[in-house]
Design a protein around this motif. Sequence first.
Motif, PDB file in Angstrom:
ATOM      1  N   UNK A   1       0.839  -1.185   0.000  1.00 36.49           N
ATOM      2  CA  UNK A   1       0.000   0.000   0.000  1.00 36.49           C
ATOM      3  C   UNK A   1       0.882   1.245   0.000  1.00 36.49           C
ATOM      4  N   UNK A   2       0.305   2.365  -0.348  1.00 38.72           N
ATOM      5  CA  UNK A   2       1.023   3.642  -0.372  1.00 38.72           C
ATOM      6  C   UNK A   2       0.583   4.463   0.830  1.00 38.72           C
ATOM      7  N   UNK A   3       1.474   4.617   1.799  1.00 41.23           N
ATOM      8  CA  UNK A   3       1.136   5.332   3.025  1.00 41.23           C
ATOM      9  C   UNK A   3       0.778   6.783   2.814  1.00 41.23           C
ATOM     10  N   UNK A   4       1.242   7.370   1.724  1.00 42.72           N
ATOM     11  CA  UNK A   4       0.951   8.791   1.475  1.00 42.72           C
ATOM     12  C   UNK A   4      -0.498   9.005   1.065  1.00 42.72           C
ATOM     13  N   UNK A   5      -1.220   7.937   0.714  1.00 39.14           N
ATOM     14  CA  UNK A   5      -2.599   8.070   0.254  1.00 39.14           C
ATOM     15  C   UNK A   5      -3.601   8.128   1.400  1.00 39.14           C
ATOM     16  N   UNK A   6      -3.194   7.719   2.585  1.00 32.20           N
ATOM     17  CA  UNK A   6      -4.121   7.765   3.713  1.00 32.20           C
ATOM     18  C   UNK A   6      -4.380   9.204   4.151  1.00 32.20           C
ATOM     19  N   UNK A   7      -5.493   9.385   4.831  1.00 27.17           N
ATOM     20  CA  UNK A   7      -5.847  10.701   5.361  1.00 27.17           C
ATOM     21  C   UNK A   7      -5.319  10.792   6.787  1.00 27.17           C
ATOM     22  N   UNK A   8      -4.180  11.395   6.957  1.00 24.69           N
ATOM     23  CA  UNK A   8      -3.537  11.451   8.272  1.00 24.69           C
ATOM     24  C   UNK A   8      -4.123  12.596   9.084  1.00 24.69           C
ATOM     25  N   UNK A   9      -4.492  12.296  10.316  1.00 25.53           N
ATOM     26  CA  UNK A   9      -5.169  13.267  11.177  1.00 25.53           C
ATOM     27  C   UNK A   9      -4.231  13.923  12.181  1.00 25.53           C
ATOM     28  N   UNK A  10      -3.178  13.227  12.554  1.00 27.86           N
ATOM     29  CA  UNK A  10      -2.236  13.733  13.546  1.00 27.86           C
ATOM     30  C   UNK A  10      -1.762  12.596  14.427  1.00 27.86           C
ATOM     31  N   UNK A  11      -0.775  12.875  15.254  1.00 27.75           N
ATOM     32  CA  UNK A  11      -0.270  11.891  16.205  1.00 27.75           C
ATOM     33  C   UNK A  11      -0.258  12.509  17.593  1.00 27.75           C
ATOM     34  N   UNK A  12      -0.570  11.694  18.583  1.00 27.71           N
ATOM     35  CA  UNK A  12      -0.614  12.205  19.958  1.00 27.71           C
ATOM     36  C   UNK A  12       0.765  12.677  20.403  1.00 27.71           C
ATOM     37  N   UNK A  13       1.796  11.985  19.944  1.00 28.96           N
ATOM     38  CA  UNK A  13       3.146  12.369  20.352  1.00 28.96           C
ATOM     39  C   UNK A  13       4.163  11.843  19.354  1.00 28.96           C
ATOM     40  N   UNK A  14       5.324  12.431  19.353  1.00 31.23           N
ATOM     41  CA  UNK A  14       6.477  11.801  18.721  1.00 31.23           C
ATOM     42  C   UNK A  14       7.168  10.962  19.798  1.00 31.23           C
ATOM     43  N   UNK A  15       8.200  10.251  19.438  1.00 31.57           N
ATOM     44  CA  UNK A  15       8.828   9.401  20.443  1.00 31.57           C
ATOM     45  C   UNK A  15      10.312   9.236  20.160  1.00 31.57           C
ATOM     46  N   UNK A  16      10.997   8.717  21.131  1.00 27.62           N
ATOM     47  CA  UNK A  16      12.428   8.463  21.031  1.00 27.62           C
ATOM     48  C   UNK A  16      12.684   7.019  21.420  1.00 27.62           C
ATOM     49  N   UNK A  17      13.442   6.323  20.593  1.00 29.83           N
ATOM     50  CA  UNK A  17      13.779   4.920  20.839  1.00 29.83           C
ATOM     51  C   UNK A  17      15.095   4.824  21.597  1.00 29.83           C
ATOM     52  N   UNK A  18      15.154   3.889  22.526  1.00 32.62           N
ATOM     53  CA  UNK A  18      16.344   3.715  23.355  1.00 32.62           C
ATOM     54  C   UNK A  18      16.919   2.314  23.208  1.00 32.62           C
ATOM     55  N   UNK A  19      18.199   2.181  23.472  1.00 29.74           N
ATOM     56  CA  UNK A  19      18.815   0.903  23.775  1.00 29.74           C
ATOM     57  C   UNK A  19      19.178   0.939  25.254  1.00 29.74           C
TER      58      UNK A  19
END
Length: 268
Positions: A1-19
């Motif tokens: 599928x093409x992710x750019x075709x979806x209707x994006x509404x927003x995200x509650x937060x961004x995040x940071x990945x840890x090791x």
Amino acid sequence: FDGTKFTWLGSITDDTSLCITWHTSPVKTWKDFVEKPVTLGGQGPSSEPDIFARLYKNVFGAPIKLVAGYPGTNEIMLAMERGEVDGLCGLSWSTLKGRYPHWLGERKANILVQAGIKTQAELPSVPAATDLAKEPEQRQILNLILIGQAMARPFAAPPGIPADRKAALIAAFDRTMQDPDFLAEAQRLNFDVNPVPADKLDALLAEAYATPKDVIAKLTVDNVGSLEPKWVFETAAGGNVSATPAVDGSKVYFPDWAGFLYAVDRNT
């Protein structure tokens, strides 16, 4: 599928990945991480613990042994406490501080590196993967992976919905991100709310899809057919080889069906 075709509404937060590693592990810093052997827990090829472990192994050369097959992050955390593994990668900062705050207060976990589009102000002494990537290709690969961290927990509607409905959904999402009751509940649960607007999600996806194909597809099912053998090895007894080889530095180890175990220098 093409992710750019979806209707994006927003995200509650961004995040940071840890090791992270357990406090008893000899691997306690980024320098240790890229110099000392470390065993990390994983789930499967598409899970974040596995993706980030392979990222640090393949892009930064960290001597990681990945033990996959754990059902989830909770089981990996338990294995870390038991000493079965040193730690794991792909754990979000919001999860660590939200569900395991005592680990931070009691210094039970070592945070080796943080990976996100932006660095966490709460982790000033933890090196950022974006600063450690020195080569252009390293940065391109890292950026592609980190777009997922920037989107974190997005909401979307199906492609092609009417413009007025799209606008109404985005406006409702934006209002929710400012609603006092919602924010109070998030604070009570120790959940981060750092909204990422719809237009930012669209821009991030456009950036991801613009990543050069040679960066995305170093080796995929699409280009296997065009590869050529680098060398051929004939077993001593003519035994067939069907096992996946183990690679340790320049040495390649594999068995054959005649019962022999071979160690081959992959360079010669």
